[in-house]
Design a protein around this motif. Sequence first.
Motif, PDB file in Angstrom:
ATOM      1  N   CYS A 112       0.825  -1.216   0.000  1.00  0.00           N
ATOM      2  CA  CYS A 112       0.000   0.000   0.000  1.00  0.00           C
ATOM      3  C   CYS A 112       0.853   1.258   0.000  1.00  0.00           C
ATOM      4  O   CYS A 112       1.962   1.287   0.526  1.00  0.00           O
ATOM      5  CB  CYS A 112      -0.915   0.015   1.224  1.00  0.00           C
ATOM      6  N   LEU A 113       0.286   2.319  -0.592  1.00  0.00           N
ATOM      7  CA  LEU A 113       0.911   3.638  -0.664  1.00  0.00           C
ATOM      8  C   LEU A 113      -0.086   4.648  -0.116  1.00  0.00           C
ATOM      9  O   LEU A 113      -1.258   4.636  -0.493  1.00  0.00           O
ATOM     10  CB  LEU A 113       1.261   3.946  -2.127  1.00  0.00           C
ATOM     11  N   TRP A 114       0.352   5.524   0.776  1.00  0.00           N
ATOM     12  CA  TRP A 114      -0.526   6.527   1.381  1.00  0.00           C
ATOM     13  C   TRP A 114      -0.239   7.872   0.755  1.00  0.00           C
ATOM     14  O   TRP A 114       0.892   8.306   0.649  1.00  0.00           O
ATOM     15  CB  TRP A 114      -0.294   6.589   2.892  1.00  0.00           C
ATOM     16  N   LEU A 154      -1.234   9.851  -9.668  1.00  0.00           N
ATOM     17  CA  LEU A 154      -1.689   9.065  -8.530  1.00  0.00           C
ATOM     18  C   LEU A 154      -1.439   9.822  -7.228  1.00  0.00           C
ATOM     19  O   LEU A 154      -2.338   9.989  -6.408  1.00  0.00           O
ATOM     20  CB  LEU A 154      -0.963   7.716  -8.496  1.00  0.00           C
ATOM     21  N   CYS A 155      -0.216  10.310  -7.053  1.00  0.00           N
ATOM     22  CA  CYS A 155       0.151  11.087  -5.869  1.00  0.00           C
ATOM     23  C   CYS A 155       1.522  11.696  -6.110  1.00  0.00           C
ATOM     24  O   CYS A 155       2.429  10.999  -6.563  1.00  0.00           O
ATOM     25  CB  CYS A 155       0.167  10.185  -4.635  1.00  0.00           C
ATOM     26  N   PRO A 156       1.728  12.994  -5.830  1.00  0.00           N
ATOM     27  CA  PRO A 156       3.062  13.588  -5.983  1.00  0.00           C
ATOM     28  C   PRO A 156       4.061  12.902  -5.043  1.00  0.00           C
ATOM     29  O   PRO A 156       3.699  12.467  -3.956  1.00  0.00           O
ATOM     30  CB  PRO A 156       2.862  15.054  -5.591  1.00  0.00           C
ATOM     31  N   LEU A 157       5.314  12.833  -5.461  1.00  0.00           N
ATOM     32  CA  LEU A 157       6.320  12.112  -4.683  1.00  0.00           C
ATOM     33  C   LEU A 157       6.526  12.695  -3.283  1.00  0.00           C
ATOM     34  O   LEU A 157       6.751  11.965  -2.332  1.00  0.00           O
ATOM     35  CB  LEU A 157       7.657  12.086  -5.425  1.00  0.00           C
ATOM     36  N   ALA A 169       3.641  11.400  -1.116  1.00  0.00           N
ATOM     37  CA  ALA A 169       3.454   9.950  -1.040  1.00  0.00           C
ATOM     38  C   ALA A 169       4.242   9.393   0.135  1.00  0.00           C
ATOM     39  O   ALA A 169       5.362   9.814   0.416  1.00  0.00           O
ATOM     40  CB  ALA A 169       3.904   9.296  -2.337  1.00  0.00           C
ATOM     41  N   ARG A 170       3.649   8.432   0.818  1.00  0.00           N
ATOM     42  CA  ARG A 170       4.307   7.748   1.931  1.00  0.00           C
ATOM     43  C   ARG A 170       4.267   6.256   1.642  1.00  0.00           C
ATOM     44  O   ARG A 170       3.221   5.703   1.316  1.00  0.00           O
ATOM     45  CB  ARG A 170       3.594   8.011   3.264  1.00  0.00           C
ATOM     46  N   TRP A 217       6.437   9.019   8.421  1.00  0.00           N
ATOM     47  CA  TRP A 217       7.119  10.283   8.675  1.00  0.00           C
ATOM     48  C   TRP A 217       8.112  10.670   7.584  1.00  0.00           C
ATOM     49  O   TRP A 217       8.647  11.765   7.592  1.00  0.00           O
ATOM     50  CB  TRP A 217       7.830  10.240  10.024  1.00  0.00           C
ATOM     51  N   MET A 218       8.337   9.797   6.577  1.00  0.00           N
ATOM     52  CA  MET A 218       9.277  10.120   5.505  1.00  0.00           C
ATOM     53  C   MET A 218       8.561  10.042   4.164  1.00  0.00           C
ATOM     54  O   MET A 218       7.986   9.020   3.824  1.00  0.00           O
ATOM     55  CB  MET A 218      10.459   9.148   5.518  1.00  0.00           C
ATOM     56  N   ASN A 219       8.634  11.164   3.411  1.00  0.00           N
ATOM     57  CA  ASN A 219       7.978  11.130   2.111  1.00  0.00           C
ATOM     58  C   ASN A 219       8.805  10.317   1.119  1.00  0.00           C
ATOM     59  O   ASN A 219       9.976  10.041   1.331  1.00  0.00           O
ATOM     60  CB  ASN A 219       7.678  12.542   1.594  1.00  0.00           C
ATOM     61  N   PHE A 220       8.143   9.924   0.054  1.00  0.00           N
ATOM     62  CA  PHE A 220       8.746   9.013  -0.921  1.00  0.00           C
ATOM     63  C   PHE A 220       9.956   9.652  -1.599  1.00  0.00           C
ATOM     64  O   PHE A 220      10.951   8.990  -1.870  1.00  0.00           O
ATOM     65  CB  PHE A 220       7.691   8.612  -1.956  1.00  0.00           C
TER      66      PHE A 220
END
Length: 166
Positions: free
Chosen positions: A47-49, A70-73, A76-77, A82-85
């Motif tokens: 899963c990706l949040w 889908l989601c900007p980097l 995205a989690r 606590w750390m973005n993609f």
Amino acid sequence: MDFRSIVLVLVLCVVSTTVLVQTSAPGVACERKNATTCEECLQNVTCLWCITTKACVTYPTKTILPPHALCPLNDARWGLCWMNFQALIITLAVVGGILIIAFLVCLFCCCKCENFGSNRSEAKMERQANKLRTKQSERKIEMNMRHEEIRKKYGLSGPNPYSKFS
């Protein structure tokens, strides 16, 4: 068919159905957690949040990075809330680069030290060869001196009478 082959076929059927269920279920499981929190969504590895949409989606495995639609980097989690993609990718790239550089430095140092060792061994062999040459020349001089003493003792120290024929 014997009993072992029947058991083997049954085990293969059970394993294949569990694999099929596990590959199809995570997508459904991720979309079911849309109204939950990031921590609950990321309990499933597939899963990706997305923070902006607060949606839990299945990670698109066909592309390496999730598409911007889908989601900007940076929103995205994946794996850690606590750390973005984007930071995760940069961190992994830096750590990978440092590991590659460290490996190359170690490889260079080992080759350099190996060449240094071979130069040292070549110098040692050369010194030993020089010692052997000097010992041999000293022995040759001593032998010639002994021969001269013997010639003097027996009166053969004059010119060689056979030198005319050679």
